[in-house]
Design a protein around this motif. Structure first.
Motif: not given
Lengths: 449, 169
Positions: B44-66
């Motif tokens: 698994g990714p190293r705790p507290g790393s970007q990989e950890d965030l991406v894999v175990n947390v989710g690094d992004r949220v999405f928005f509706d148009f405009d």
């Protein structure tokens, strides 16, 4: 006789010939040769552009190259139809004494360009040209240009400008440059570089190496500078770039991201947007004192500011009313009022150098449009429509615009292109401005000083 | 069990993305070769790393148009990000705001700033020190997905949290 000073690329001297020296004595009364460029259905004027006569191989070569540049400029304007040279009867050498107008009437030329390229004993270049009204059998203009041989291309553009002006009554725009953003690579990792070229694509060169994302360059009206947005060190800020020295300088020390810069007409100020904590407002910076003034305070997005040519007003876009619309205000921020009331969203207002129109990008029903309206918002006309067209910029005479067009990508993200186009303000004569790679964010220079 | 398979799959995706597009996945600089070998499916990714965030947390949220308000269905991701940031108090992040290509360039820069700010404000409201969260907008300049259709656009209207200084570094 006219003497013009050219401080930047000096050494270009224009001498007007004594009018009438070559004119025939008994020219028949005839309507003045003229193109009305405001008319929507003008037929291109047939014009015979002869190679400037040279008495040595070197001079002959220059004379041929100059004629080619003049011909290409006038042809691209859409207002002229240069006649193929293989139809010509009279030779450039014979033209040195006097046109045989019958030889030009018979191939339906309405206008005729003749001249000579002369390398003088001191090594400098003298370019002479005459514009003739074939039907009236009269000289319309005659000028000589003194410059260095390496500068022949600029002189050719100036001759084309002189011909354009004499026949249309409007200033030309051929002795100008375009700065734009050259694009390459996949959409997700697009490499963008500042690039500059003559308006006909010659003398192309890159100003930045592509390591840093750069956007929206705009010319100074008074100096060899551009202002643009750079993501240097992941801090997106407005910069000044000196074209001659290559020096770059960040503009101001703002708490957030600055972007959307444009010069004032006197070149002494830059108007731009500042985004901080989600709010975007318009600021005006004095380049001498480096003092900045906040011009808008609404909580919405206020961006895309553009000065009127007299410097008294600023057009900008704002979504303060719910969607992107165009507003105008005094250059001190006073009297802000919405001017766009058509259907859809309106963005990227750019005031014409003539002051009579504001060009814009319109978004409506999933399509993009380039259009113009009067500064009071009336008289909207749409010039071009596409999946994505954006970012109009004006030729210095206010008769021609450039913008960029992006075509859709397929599901793999390929197949799309981004290219610059020019179009007459009448909506006619749309054509691609050829660039070595994909290209966006064009900005047209003023006439080169 | 299925969650673990998903994580392993995401790690493989991450490795592939690492080779082709290091900047857009939001990988912090310096997380290249060494961490790639360590973030194998087993460990698994190293705790507290970007990989950890991406894999175990989710690094992004999405928005509706405009739009720039955090969507109801995206809040759980920011909730997890806030919890993760509390777990690794030495981590600092930049939230990158992005827009799809269906807007004009300068407006989209301002819109991306709004989205990044909205995500940051959400984290701050959950108790994260605002000094740990920087924002930047790329407007429509850095799409996550190429393509000119709603499927691509919906993934490009996003705010991505990127680790700038991480645990143990």
């Amino acid at each position: 006789m006219t003497l013009m000073k050219h401080p930047m690329i000096a050494r270009l001297l224009i001498l007007a010939f004594a009018v009438g020296a070559y004119a025939t004595l008994s020219a028949p009364a005839h309507a003045q040769l003229r193109i009305d460029i405001t008319s929507a259905n003008t037929q291109p004027m047939p014009i015979a552009i002869t190679n400037l006569f040279g008495s040595s191989p070197n001079e002959t070569k220059i004379g041929l190259d100059v004629a080619k540049v003049i011909s290409d400029d006038l042809q691209r304007s859409g207002l002229f139809r240069p006649i193929a040279q293989n139809a010509f009867i009279q030779t450039p050498e014979a033209l040195r004494t006097q046109p045989r107008f019958g030889d030009w009437r018979v191939i339906n030329a309405q206008a005729l360009v003749s001249g000579a390229a002369i390398i003088r004993p001191d090594g400098s270049l003298r370019l002479e040209f005459r514009l003739w009204d074939v039907l009236a059998e009269q000289q319309m203009v005659g000028q000589a240009y003194h410059t260095e041989p390496s500068n022949w291309r600029r002189a050719a553009h100036q001759i084309a400008d002189a011909i354009y002006k004499r026949i249309t009554g409007e200033d030309g725009y051929f002795d100008t440059r375009v700065v734009y953003v050259g694009e390459s690579g996949p959409q997700q990792r697009r490499v963008k570089r500042l690039a500059i070229m003559d308006q006909d694509g010659a003398n192309h060169r890159y100003l930045t190496d592509g390591r840093v994302l750069v956007l929206t360059p705009r010319f100074s009206p008074t100096s060899q500078e551009i202002t643009y947005l750079s993501y240097l060190n992941d801090k997106p800020r407005v910069y000044l770039f000196n074209i001659d020295t290559g020096q770059q300088e960040v503009l101001g020390d703002f708490p957030g991201m600055t972007f959307a810069p444009r010069f004032s007409p006197d070149g002494n100020r830059v108007v731009m947007s500042l985004s901080n904590n989600g709010n975007t407002d318009v600021y005006l910076m004095n380049l001498r004192t480096r003092q900045s003034t906040r011009l808008t305070t609404e909580p919405g997005i206020d961006t895309g500011p553009s000065f009127s040519p007299d410097g008294t007003r600023i057009a900008f876009e704002s979504d303060r009313g719910g969607t992107q619309q165009i507003y105008t205000m005094g250059s001190d921020g006073s009297g802000q009022k919405r001017i766009s009331f058509g259907q859809g969203r309106y963005a990227t207002p750019v005031w014409s150098p003539r002051g009579d129109l504001i060009a814009f990008t319109k978004l409506y029903q999933g399509k993009f449009f380039i259009g113009v309206m009067r500064p009071d918002g009336s008289g909207e006309r749409l010039l071009s429509e596409s999946y994505l067209v954006e970012g109009p910029t004006w030729a210095p005479n206010g008769r021609v615009l450039m913008f960029f067009r992006q075509t859709p990508n397929d599901d793999r993200g390929t197949g799309g292109s981004t290219r610059i186009y020019s179009i007459d303000v009448t909506g006619r004569n749309e054509r691609e401005v050829v660039t070595p790679t994909d290209a966006s964010d064009p900005a047209w220079s003023p006439l080169i000083p | 069990m299925s969650l673990r398979i998903l994580s392993a799959f995401a790690a493989v995706l991450l490795l592939a993305a690492c080779e082709s597009a290091p900047s857009d996945t939001g990988m912090a600089a310096g997380s290249g070769g060494a961490s790639s070998s360590s973030s194998s499916a087993n460990q698994g990714p190293r705790p507290g790393s970007q990989e950890d965030l991406v894999v175990n947390v989710g690094d992004r949220v999405f928005f509706d148009f405009d739009q720039y308000s955090v969507r109801q269905d995206q809040r759980a991701v920011l909730d997890r990000q806030a919890a993760w940031l509390k777990k690794y108090p030495e981590v600092t992040v930049t939230v990158e705001g992005h827009a799809d290509e269906r807007g004009t360039r300068e407006y989209n820069i301002a819109l991306g700033n709004r989205r990044a700010t909205a995500a940051k404000n959400y984290l701050v409201a959950l108790g994260i020190n605002p000094n740990r969260v920087q924002t930047i907008s790329y407007g429509k300049e850095r799409p996550a997905v190429a393509g000119s259709n709603e499927q691509a656009w919906s993934q490009n209207r996003r705010a991505v949290t990127v680790v700038t200084a991480r645990a143990g570094s």
